[in-house]
Design a protein around this motif. Structure first.
Motif, PDB file in Angstrom:
ATOM      1  N   ILE A 177      11.762   3.329   6.472  1.00 24.00           N
ATOM      2  CA  ILE A 177      12.339   4.597   6.921  1.00 24.00           C
ATOM      3  C   ILE A 177      13.866   4.625   6.847  1.00 24.00           C
ATOM      4  N   LEU A 178      14.476   3.551   6.303  1.00 21.55           N
ATOM      5  CA  LEU A 178      15.940   3.557   6.185  1.00 21.55           C
ATOM      6  C   LEU A 178      16.382   4.510   5.071  1.00 21.55           C
ATOM      7  N   PRO A 179      17.400   5.330   5.311  1.00 19.27           N
ATOM      8  CA  PRO A 179      17.911   6.165   4.218  1.00 19.27           C
ATOM      9  C   PRO A 179      18.704   5.328   3.210  1.00 19.27           C
ATOM     10  N   ALA A 180      18.927   5.896   2.029  1.00 17.91           N
ATOM     11  CA  ALA A 180      19.592   5.166   0.945  1.00 17.91           C
ATOM     12  C   ALA A 180      20.930   4.569   1.390  1.00 17.91           C
ATOM     13  N   ASN A 208       0.821  -1.228   0.000  1.00 21.16           N
ATOM     14  CA  ASN A 208       0.000   0.000   0.000  1.00 21.16           C
ATOM     15  C   ASN A 208       0.847   1.268   0.000  1.00 21.16           C
ATOM     16  N   ILE A 209       1.836   1.302  -0.897  1.00 21.94           N
ATOM     17  CA  ILE A 209       2.711   2.475  -0.955  1.00 21.94           C
ATOM     18  C   ILE A 209       1.995   3.657  -1.623  1.00 21.94           C
ATOM     19  N   LYS A 264       4.246   0.470   3.381  1.00 26.59           N
ATOM     20  CA  LYS A 264       5.465  -0.179   3.848  1.00 26.59           C
ATOM     21  C   LYS A 264       6.225  -0.778   2.688  1.00 26.59           C
ATOM     22  N   ILE A 265       7.551  -0.774   2.789  1.00 27.89           N
ATOM     23  CA  ILE A 265       8.341  -1.464   1.795  1.00 27.89           C
ATOM     24  C   ILE A 265       9.255  -2.458   2.495  1.00 27.89           C
ATOM     25  N   LEU A 311      15.733   6.968  -1.896  1.00 31.67           N
ATOM     26  CA  LEU A 311      15.967   8.367  -2.260  1.00 31.67           C
ATOM     27  C   LEU A 311      14.695   9.199  -2.074  1.00 31.67           C
ATOM     28  N   GLU A 312      13.553   8.513  -1.999  1.00 32.35           N
ATOM     29  CA  GLU A 312      12.302   9.183  -1.641  1.00 32.35           C
ATOM     30  C   GLU A 312      11.702   8.402  -0.486  1.00 32.35           C
ATOM     31  N   ARG A 313      11.040   9.121   0.395  1.00 35.03           N
ATOM     32  CA  ARG A 313      10.347   8.472   1.498  1.00 35.03           C
ATOM     33  C   ARG A 313       8.878   8.352   1.136  1.00 35.03           C
ATOM     34  N   ALA A 314       8.301   7.123   1.270  1.00 32.94           N
ATOM     35  CA  ALA A 314       6.888   6.947   0.967  1.00 32.94           C
ATOM     36  C   ALA A 314       6.048   7.750   1.952  1.00 32.94           C
ATOM     37  N   THR A 315       4.955   8.351   1.449  1.00 35.58           N
ATOM     38  CA  THR A 315       4.062   9.109   2.330  1.00 35.58           C
ATOM     39  C   THR A 315       3.346   8.161   3.287  1.00 35.58           C
ATOM     40  N   SER A 316       2.908   7.024   2.728  1.00 36.33           N
ATOM     41  CA  SER A 316       2.357   5.998   3.608  1.00 36.33           C
ATOM     42  C   SER A 316       2.601   4.640   2.972  1.00 36.33           C
TER      43      SER A 316
END
Lengths: 351, 258
Positions: free
Chosen positions: A71-74, A10-11, A61-62, A54-59
Motif C-alpha cells: 500500500i506504499l505510494p510510489a 497472489n497479485i 501482496k508485494i 504507480l498502480e495499486r494491486a486489487t489483491s
C-alpha cells in the motif's frame, strides 16, 4: 548498492472488469536482471507499475526486501523507473533532471551536483550536463533517463520497454550498456519488453506472460530449449507446431509417427494417442536425397533474407517453416525434398 | 481613436485635447498634493483593480480544477466538469440579477461592494481557465508526473516543480483572458455596480447616453492601450517555458533520427 528481492504473492489487478494481472506469484531475485516478456496486453507493464507503486494491486501482496510495500505510494518506495517515453522533464537541463530525485530528499546542493555528475559519467554523458533534453538524441535522452533513475541508488530498478523508441542498430548497443550498468551496480532489475531477442540477450531469468498469467519462467536457454506450451514455443524464437501420433509406449519411451518419420522420444508424462510437438525452423534439415526416416515435402516458397533462406514447405503435417543457413545451394519452388530432424531437437508441448 | 481628438465627431473636426483633459486630468495643488481631477479616474481605477484582483483567483482556481479533472479519477467527475462550464452558458445579465438577489440578504450581504464584482468575474471567467488548463495538461505526458513521484517527489512537489512550469502558457492565457473580460464585461456587471464601485464600461455607457461621445471614445482608447500594456507585462512576469534552444518539434524530430 543495496540488493533487494522482490516478491509477488497472489497479485491480482483489475481495471473495472478487465483482469490485467491474474493471481500471479513470482520472485525477482536480489541482484539479478529479470525480464517480463509477453505480447501487448499481457499484464507485464501493469506488473511493473505495481512494483513501482504507480498502480495499486486489487489483491495480493508485494514484498521488497521482505518488507510489505503493497500500500506504499510510489513516492515512499525505494524503487526507480525508466519510462518508455523517458519522461525527461522538458523544462530542466540534463543535470537538473538527474539531480531532481536527490533534491526532493533534501540532499545539499554540493552533494547532489557531485553525485549527478558522477552518474552522468557512468552513462558516458559527461559534458552534456547543461544541455536541455530537446537538444539530445534519442539514445542520449535514454541514458539521461537511466542516470536519473540510478542516481538515487534504489533497491530496485525498473525498465519499461526502454529500447522501443530507438532504431534497430542502437538498440543492441543500448541493451548491452544497460546490462553492463546493471552488472556494475548489482542492482535488482526488472525489465519489461515484448522483444524476445532483447529478453534472451540480457536476462538472468525471463518470465513469459500471456493473458494476465505467467506462461513459463526460467533462464533464457531453458525457455528456448524446453518450452512448455505452444505459446512459449512460438513467442520465444519461431516454432512449427505439429501433432504426432503415438504408436507404442514402453515405460517412459514413446514411439511416434510424424508424417512419414518415425521418432522415439522420452517423457515422464502420461500421453495418449496424440502429442503436440515443437520443431524449431533452424533445426530442420532439407535434403534432396532420401536418407530414410524423412518427411516428404514440397517447397512452396523461398525467400532470401541476407544471412539465410526462409522456406515454406507443404507436407502431410501441414505447412512447415524452415530456415536454412546455406545460401549457395538453393531449393527451387515446387521441388520435392526430404526433411529430417534430430530427435533431441523435438520438444513435447503441454497443449 | 480619431474621435477622441476632435471637438465633436461628425460635426466639428477641429483638433482638441479637451476630452482627454476632462477624463484623465491630474492637478497638483500645494496643500493637498496630487489630485486625480479627471472624471474617469474613479471608475478607471476601480475597474483596473478589480480586473487584476479577479484575474489571479480565476487563473488559480481554473488551473487547479483542470489538474483535478485531468489527473485524478473520482466519482461524479463528468458532472463536475459539466458544472464548471455552466456559468458560461448562463446569460450575463441573468447572473448579474441573480447575484444581486442572492447576496442582498445576510449572511452574505455584499451587494454593492467590490467583493461581489470580484466574485462574479471569477466564476464567470473560470471556465476558460479550466479549459485552457485542461488542454495544456492533456498535452503533458502523464509519465512526467509518474517519473516525478518515483523520484521521491510528493504530489504537491510534482505540481510545483513539473506541472506548473510546463503550464505557463495556459496560465498566461487564462490570466489575460480573465483580465480582459473583467475590464470589458458589461452584461453581468451592469446590475452589480454601485456609486462606490463604478466600472469603466458602465461609466462609458452613461457618457454615451448623455451624448458625450468624445469622452466615451477617449476612455475606450485609453482602456485599449492599458490592456495591451498589462497583457505584455503579464507575459513578461510569467515568462515562457524554457525547452531548449531549438523549438520542441525540432527536438522531437532530432530524437527520432537518433
Amino acid at each position: 548498492m543495496k540488493k533487494a528481492e522482490v516478491k509477488f504473492e497472489n497479485i491480482t489487478k483489475k481495471f473495472n472488469e478487465t483482469v490485467a494481472v491474474d493471481n500471479v506469484s513470482c520472485i525477482f531475485e536480489a541482484g539479478t536482471l529479470t525480464t517480463l516478456l509477453g505480447p501487448s496486453g499481457c499484464g507485464k507493464t501493469t506488473s511493473l507499475r505495481i512494483i513501482a507503486g504507480l498502480e495499486r494491486a486489487t489483491s495480493g501482496k508485494i514484498l521488497v526486501d521482505n518488507e510489505d510495500v503493497t500500500i506504499l505510494p510510489a513516492t515512499d518506495r525505494d524503487v526507480s523507473m525508466v519510462f518508455q517515453s523517458y519522461a525527461l522533464f522538458p523544462h530542466m537541463s540534463v543535470i537538473e533532471n538527474v539531480s531532481y530525485g536527490l533534491k526532493m530528499i533534501n540532499v545539499n546542493k554540493e552533494e547532489y551536483i557531485e553525485k549527478a555528475l558522477e552518474t552522468l559519467k557512468l552513462v558516458n554523458l559527461d559534458g552534456y550536463e547543461n544541455r536541455m533534453p530537446s537538444e539530445l538524441s534519442g539514445g542520449q535522452q535514454q541514458r539521461v533517463a537511466v542516470a536519473r533513475a540510478i542516481v538515487l541508488e534504489p533497491k530496485v530498478l525498473l525498465f519499461d520497454e526502454p529500447l522501443s523508441n530507438l532504431d534497430a542498430k542502437l538498440r543492441r548497443q543500448v541493451r548491452e550498456d544497460i546490462r553492463e550498468i546493471q552488472q556494475k551496480l548489482g542492482v535488482t532489475t526488472i525489465y519489461v519488453t515484448h522483444d524476445q531477442e532483447e529478453a534472451l540477450a540480457i536476462s538472468d531469468k525471463v518470465i513469459v506472460m500471456n493473458k494476465a498469467i505467467i506462461a513459463q519462467e526460467g533462464s533464457p536457454k531453458d525457455l528456448y530449449n524446453f518450452p512448455k506450451n505452444k505459446f512459449v514455443a512460438n513467442f520465444i524464437g519461431d516454432a512449427n507446431d505439429v501433432t504426432a501420433e503415438i504408436i507404442q509406449k514402453q515405460s517412459n519411451t514413446y514411439s511416434l509417427k510424424l508424417a512419414e518419420m518415425n521418432i522415439k522420444i522420452e517423457s515422464n508424462r502420461d500421453l495418449n494417442d496424440k502429442v503436440s510437438l515443437a520443431l524449431r525452423p533452424e533445426k530442420i534439415i532439407i535434403e534432396r536425397t532420401d536418407n530414410s526416416n524423412c518427411i516428404l515435402a514440397k517447397i512452396k516458397s523461398a525467400s532470401f533474407v541476407g544471412s539465410s533462406y526462409q522456406y515454406i514447405l507443404n507436407s502431410k503435417i501441414g505447412e512447415l517453416y524452415v530456415v536454412s543457413g546455406d545460401t549457395n545451394d538453393i531449393f527451387k519452388v515446387g521441388e520435392e525434398v526430404f526433411l529430417s530432424i534430430n530427435e533431441k531437437d523435438i520438444k513435447i508441448l503441454n497443449d | 481613436m480619431f474621435g477622441g481628438f476632435v471637438e465633436m465627431w461628425g460635426v466639428d473636426h477641429s483638433f482638441t485635447l479637451k476630452h482627454y483633459i476632462e477624463a484623465f486630468s491630474i492637478d497638483w495643488v500645494k496643500e493637498r498634493g496630487l489630485l486625480w481631477t479627471g472624471t474617469a479616474w474613479n471608475s478607471f481605477n476601480t475597474t483596473f483593480a478589480i480586473a487584476i484582483i479577479s484575474a489571479l483567483p480565476t487563473a488559480a482556481i481554473g488551473i487547479l480544477t483542470a489538474y483535478l479533472l485531468t489527473r485524478h479519477k473520482f466519482k461524479g467527475k463528468n458532472a463536475f466538469e459539466f458544472g464548471t462550464m455552466l456559468s458560461f452558458a448562463i446569460p450575463g445579465s441573468v447572473i448579474g440579477v441573480s447575484y444581486v438577489f442572492a447576496f442582498n440578504v445576510p449572511p452574505l450581504e455584499i451587494t454593492g461592494t467590490g467583493i461581489i464584482l470580484v466574485i462574479a468575474f471569477v466564476f464567470r471567467n473560470m471556465p476558460v481557465g479550466v479549459r485552457a488548463g485542461m488542454a495544456a495538461m492533456n498535452q503533458l505526458d502523464p509519465h512526467l508526473d509518474e517519473a516525478s513521484s518515483t523520484l521521491n517527489a510528493s504530489s504537491s512537489q510534482t505540481f510545483r516543480n513539473i506541472i506548473l512550469p510546463l503550464l505557463k502558457p495556459a496560465i498566461t492565457a487564462s490570466l489575460v483572458f480573465s483580465f480582459v473580460r473583467a475590464m470589458t464585461a458589461i452584461s453581468a456587471v451592469i446590475f452589480l455596480v454601485s456609486a462606490n464601485y463604478d466600472l469603466a464600461v458602465s461609466y462609458i455607457l452613461g457618457r454615451l447616453e448623455n451624448n458625450d461621445f468624445g469622452l466615451a471614445i477617449v476612455y475606450s482608447s485609453a482602456l485599449i492601450v492599458v490592456m495591451l500594456f498589462t497583457i505584455l507585462l503579464m507575459q513578461l512576469i510569467i515568462g515562457k517555458r524554457k525547452l531548449g534552444r531549438r523549438d520542441q518539434s525540432a527536438g522531437i524530430l532530432q530524437g527520432n533520427l537518433g
